[in-house]
Design a protein around this motif. Structure first.
Motif, PDB file in Angstrom:
ATOM      1  N   GLU A  85       0.803  -1.170   0.107  1.00 45.70           N
ATOM      2  CA  GLU A  85      -0.034  -0.088   0.004  1.00 45.70           C
ATOM      3  C   GLU A  85       0.968   1.195  -0.001  1.00 45.70           C
ATOM      4  OE1 GLU A  85      -3.197   1.932   3.012  1.00 45.70           O
ATOM      5  OE2 GLU A  85      -3.084  -0.266   2.629  1.00 45.70           O
ATOM      6  N   ASP A  86       2.028   1.225   0.870  1.00 52.25           N
ATOM      7  CA  ASP A  86       2.738   2.508   0.722  1.00 52.25           C
ATOM      8  C   ASP A  86       3.394   2.746  -0.502  1.00 52.25           C
ATOM      9  OD1 ASP A  86       2.195   3.024   3.368  1.00 52.25           O
ATOM     10  OD2 ASP A  86       3.934   1.662   4.278  1.00 52.25           O
ATOM     11  N   VAL A  87       3.864   1.650  -1.315  1.00 57.02           N
ATOM     12  CA  VAL A  87       4.514   1.791  -2.480  1.00 57.02           C
ATOM     13  C   VAL A  87       3.263   2.427  -3.534  1.00 57.02           C
ATOM     14  CG1 VAL A  87       5.535   0.646  -4.541  1.00 57.02           C
ATOM     15  CG2 VAL A  87       6.077   0.077  -1.976  1.00 57.02           C
ATOM     16  N   VAL A  88       2.203   2.184  -3.399  1.00 54.28           N
ATOM     17  CA  VAL A  88       1.005   2.608  -4.414  1.00 54.28           C
ATOM     18  C   VAL A  88       0.991   4.065  -4.091  1.00 54.28           C
ATOM     19  CG1 VAL A  88      -1.179   2.245  -5.202  1.00 54.28           C
ATOM     20  CG2 VAL A  88       0.126   0.137  -4.815  1.00 54.28           C
ATOM     21  N   ARG A  89       0.939   4.227  -2.801  1.00 52.43           N
ATOM     22  CA  ARG A  89       0.491   5.652  -2.319  1.00 52.43           C
ATOM     23  C   ARG A  89       1.771   6.769  -2.634  1.00 52.43           C
ATOM     24  NH1 ARG A  89      -2.041   5.756   3.652  1.00 52.43           N
ATOM     25  NH2 ARG A  89      -4.152   4.861   3.180  1.00 52.43           N
ATOM     26  N   SER A  95       3.346  10.538  -9.150  1.00 51.84           N
ATOM     27  CA  SER A  95       2.874  10.980 -10.178  1.00 51.84           C
ATOM     28  C   SER A  95       1.910  11.880 -10.512  1.00 51.84           C
ATOM     29  CB  SER A  95       2.275   9.556 -10.807  1.00 51.84           C
ATOM     30  OG  SER A  95       1.079   9.102 -10.080  1.00 51.84           O
ATOM     31  N   SER A  96       1.287  12.210  -9.422  1.00 55.24           N
ATOM     32  CA  SER A  96       0.284  13.476  -9.524  1.00 55.24           C
ATOM     33  C   SER A  96       0.924  14.767  -9.056  1.00 55.24           C
ATOM     34  CB  SER A  96      -0.770  13.435  -7.996  1.00 55.24           C
ATOM     35  OG  SER A  96      -1.530  11.715  -8.433  1.00 55.24           O
ATOM     36  N   PHE A  97       1.972  14.823  -8.318  1.00 53.94           N
ATOM     37  CA  PHE A  97       2.463  16.007  -7.930  1.00 53.94           C
ATOM     38  C   PHE A  97       4.000  16.152  -8.375  1.00 53.94           C
ATOM     39  CE2 PHE A  97      -0.829  15.156  -4.770  1.00 53.94           C
ATOM     40  CZ  PHE A  97      -1.684  16.125  -5.151  1.00 53.94           C
ATOM     41  N   GLY A  98       4.475  15.251  -8.992  1.00 52.04           N
ATOM     42  CA  GLY A  98       5.938  15.342  -9.367  1.00 52.04           C
ATOM     43  C   GLY A  98       6.259  16.283 -10.166  1.00 52.04           C
ATOM     44  N   LYS A  99       5.551  17.032 -11.054  1.00 51.69           N
ATOM     45  CA  LYS A  99       5.808  18.050 -11.985  1.00 51.69           C
ATOM     46  C   LYS A  99       6.011  19.418 -11.205  1.00 51.69           C
ATOM     47  CE  LYS A  99       3.911  16.279 -16.197  1.00 51.69           C
ATOM     48  NZ  LYS A  99       2.812  16.512 -17.397  1.00 51.69           N
ATOM     49  N   SER A 100       5.269  19.464 -10.214  1.00 46.59           N
ATOM     50  CA  SER A 100       5.337  20.645  -9.438  1.00 46.59           C
ATOM     51  C   SER A 100       6.776  20.382  -8.475  1.00 46.59           C
ATOM     52  CB  SER A 100       4.355  20.647  -8.309  1.00 46.59           C
ATOM     53  OG  SER A 100       3.005  21.026  -9.055  1.00 46.59           O
ATOM     54  N   PHE A 101       7.069  19.270  -8.186  1.00 47.28           N
ATOM     55  CA  PHE A 101       8.388  19.322  -7.168  1.00 47.28           C
ATOM     56  C   PHE A 101       9.528  19.419  -7.917  1.00 47.28           C
ATOM     57  CE2 PHE A 101       5.698  16.494  -4.381  1.00 47.28           C
ATOM     58  CZ  PHE A 101       6.049  17.129  -3.104  1.00 47.28           C
ATOM     59  N   VAL A 102       9.414  19.178  -9.359  1.00 49.81           N
ATOM     60  CA  VAL A 102      10.417  19.379 -10.373  1.00 49.81           C
ATOM     61  C   VAL A 102      10.726  20.911 -10.520  1.00 49.81           C
ATOM     62  CG1 VAL A 102      11.268  18.954 -12.546  1.00 49.81           C
ATOM     63  CG2 VAL A 102      10.607  17.226 -11.369  1.00 49.81           C
ATOM     64  N   LYS A 103       9.387  21.244 -10.758  1.00 47.58           N
ATOM     65  CA  LYS A 103       9.519  22.941 -10.771  1.00 47.58           C
ATOM     66  C   LYS A 103       9.952  23.819  -9.808  1.00 47.58           C
ATOM     67  CE  LYS A 103       6.062  26.602 -11.829  1.00 47.58           C
ATOM     68  NZ  LYS A 103       4.617  26.721 -11.894  1.00 47.58           N
TER      69      LYS A 103
END
Length: 113
Positions: A85-89, A95-103
């Protein structure tokens, strides 16, 4: 007299700054708590939808290839019990917020990902 007034104003300024800082910390904690609750609800919603989609896909495969499932009338366990479950979360969050973290510079993306 003037130095006394300046001292009182200085103490008052310190008190106001401390109260503002405490209020800012309180508001920050409140926002983080709300974010945590919202993320938990979103994870649960996405997991449920992923299980429904996967279950639907399995049922459609079951109808196509009945010979694979013959003799097994057991229900398939939901995906949340198969995968960690932790891996999926974490995957879902990144995958949902990765672009913001990269930005914002928290993550970097390698050329061969």
């Amino acid at each position: 007299q003037r130095s006394r007034v300046e001292e009182r104003l200085s103490r008052l300024n310190v008190q106001v700054e401390e109260r503002l800082f405490k209020e800012a910390c309180f508001q920050r904690e409140k926002v983080i708590l709300l974010l945590s609750k919202s993320l938990g609800k979103e994870f649960a919603r996405r997991r449920k939808m992923a299980e429904m989609v996967a279950g639907n896909a399995i049922l459609s495969q079951k109808n196509i290839r009945k010979d694979v499932f013959l003799g097994s009338n057991e229900e398939l366990p939901p995906l949340g019990k198969i995968y960690d479950e932790d891996v999926v979360r974490v995957w879902d969050f990144v995958s949902s917020f990765g672009k913001s973290f990269v930005k914002w510079g928290f993550f970097t993306v390698s050329a061969h990902h």
